[in-house]
Design a protein around this motif. Sequence first.
Motif, PDB file in Angstrom:
ATOM      1  N   VAL A  76       6.969 -59.605  11.029  1.00  0.00           N
ATOM      2  CA  VAL A  76       6.823 -58.679   9.903  1.00  0.00           C
ATOM      3  C   VAL A  76       7.535 -57.359  10.177  1.00  0.00           C
ATOM      4  CG1 VAL A  76       5.159 -57.400   8.510  1.00  0.00           C
ATOM      5  CG2 VAL A  76       4.674 -59.761   9.153  1.00  0.00           C
ATOM      6  N   SER A  77       7.353 -56.808  11.350  1.00  0.00           N
ATOM      7  CA  SER A  77       8.008 -55.532  11.676  1.00  0.00           C
ATOM      8  C   SER A  77       9.522 -55.666  11.662  1.00  0.00           C
ATOM      9  CB  SER A  77       7.561 -55.037  13.049  1.00  0.00           C
ATOM     10  OG  SER A  77       6.180 -54.828  13.066  1.00  0.00           O
ATOM     11  N   GLY A  78      10.037 -56.748  12.188  1.00  0.00           N
ATOM     12  CA  GLY A  78      11.478 -56.964  12.209  1.00  0.00           C
ATOM     13  C   GLY A  78      12.065 -57.077  10.819  1.00  0.00           C
ATOM     14  N   VAL A  79      11.354 -57.789   9.946  1.00  0.00           N
ATOM     15  CA  VAL A  79      11.831 -57.937   8.572  1.00  0.00           C
ATOM     16  C   VAL A  79      11.747 -56.601   7.838  1.00  0.00           C
ATOM     17  CG1 VAL A  79      11.335 -59.053   6.362  1.00  0.00           C
ATOM     18  CG2 VAL A  79      11.372 -60.401   8.437  1.00  0.00           C
ATOM     19  N   LEU A  80      10.713 -55.823   8.081  1.00  0.00           N
ATOM     20  CA  LEU A  80      10.606 -54.510   7.437  1.00  0.00           C
ATOM     21  C   LEU A  80      11.715 -53.559   7.883  1.00  0.00           C
ATOM     22  CD1 LEU A  80       6.749 -53.908   7.315  1.00  0.00           C
ATOM     23  CD2 LEU A  80       8.309 -54.493   5.437  1.00  0.00           C
ATOM     24  N   VAL A  81      12.112 -53.647   9.143  1.00  0.00           N
ATOM     25  CA  VAL A  81      13.234 -52.826   9.609  1.00  0.00           C
ATOM     26  C   VAL A  81      14.512 -53.237   8.894  1.00  0.00           C
ATOM     27  CG1 VAL A  81      14.676 -52.259  11.607  1.00  0.00           C
ATOM     28  CG2 VAL A  81      12.194 -52.243  11.823  1.00  0.00           C
ATOM     29  N   THR A  82      14.697 -54.534   8.663  1.00  0.00           N
ATOM     30  CA  THR A  82      15.893 -54.958   7.921  1.00  0.00           C
ATOM     31  C   THR A  82      15.852 -54.493   6.476  1.00  0.00           C
ATOM     32  OG1 THR A  82      14.983 -57.135   7.362  1.00  0.00           O
ATOM     33  CG2 THR A  82      16.293 -56.977   9.377  1.00  0.00           C
ATOM     34  N   VAL A  83      14.669 -54.368   5.899  1.00  0.00           N
ATOM     35  CA  VAL A  83      14.552 -53.821   4.547  1.00  0.00           C
ATOM     36  C   VAL A  83      15.065 -52.382   4.534  1.00  0.00           C
ATOM     37  CG1 VAL A  83      12.920 -53.070   2.766  1.00  0.00           C
ATOM     38  CG2 VAL A  83      12.667 -55.321   3.802  1.00  0.00           C
ATOM     39  N   VAL A  84      14.635 -51.600   5.502  1.00  0.00           N
ATOM     40  CA  VAL A  84      15.072 -50.201   5.578  1.00  0.00           C
ATOM     41  C   VAL A  84      16.585 -50.126   5.786  1.00  0.00           C
ATOM     42  CG1 VAL A  84      14.903 -48.075   6.942  1.00  0.00           C
ATOM     43  CG2 VAL A  84      12.837 -49.365   6.374  1.00  0.00           C
TER      44      VAL A  84
END
Length: 130
Positions: free
Chosen positions: A65-73
Amino acid sequence: MSNANSYAVAGGRFGVGADRLSLVGVVLAGKLLDAVSTVTVLSLRDDVYESMWVTRSLMDHLGMVSGVLVTVVIAVVGVTVLAESGEALARIAPDAWAPAGYPAAFRVVTCCSAGMWYGVVGVHNFSLLF
């Protein structure tokens, strides 16, 4: 129109009622659909993998989840910088190179195209569940 943040160029074809914040919202909505579908599909299926190297690497280091959220940013900031580059080009280039309304048109097309692409990828990801 006197509002500098409005993209209705003399009531023309870019009069979508969008300002910068709304356009970033379009990109964010599309990318969030992609992110939610990625996490959902990867959680439910073992035979599917993340094809993007950056996302895969971030998920390995930070968690799914954290990795995907960083890619969103990263994606939203990247598209926003690209969309705003039309303004820089219009200021740097001679008037004949950047037609009237170019920065607004470029911003609308860039943000809407990116948001749509991320949304299509998200829907495709969900289709892997069926």
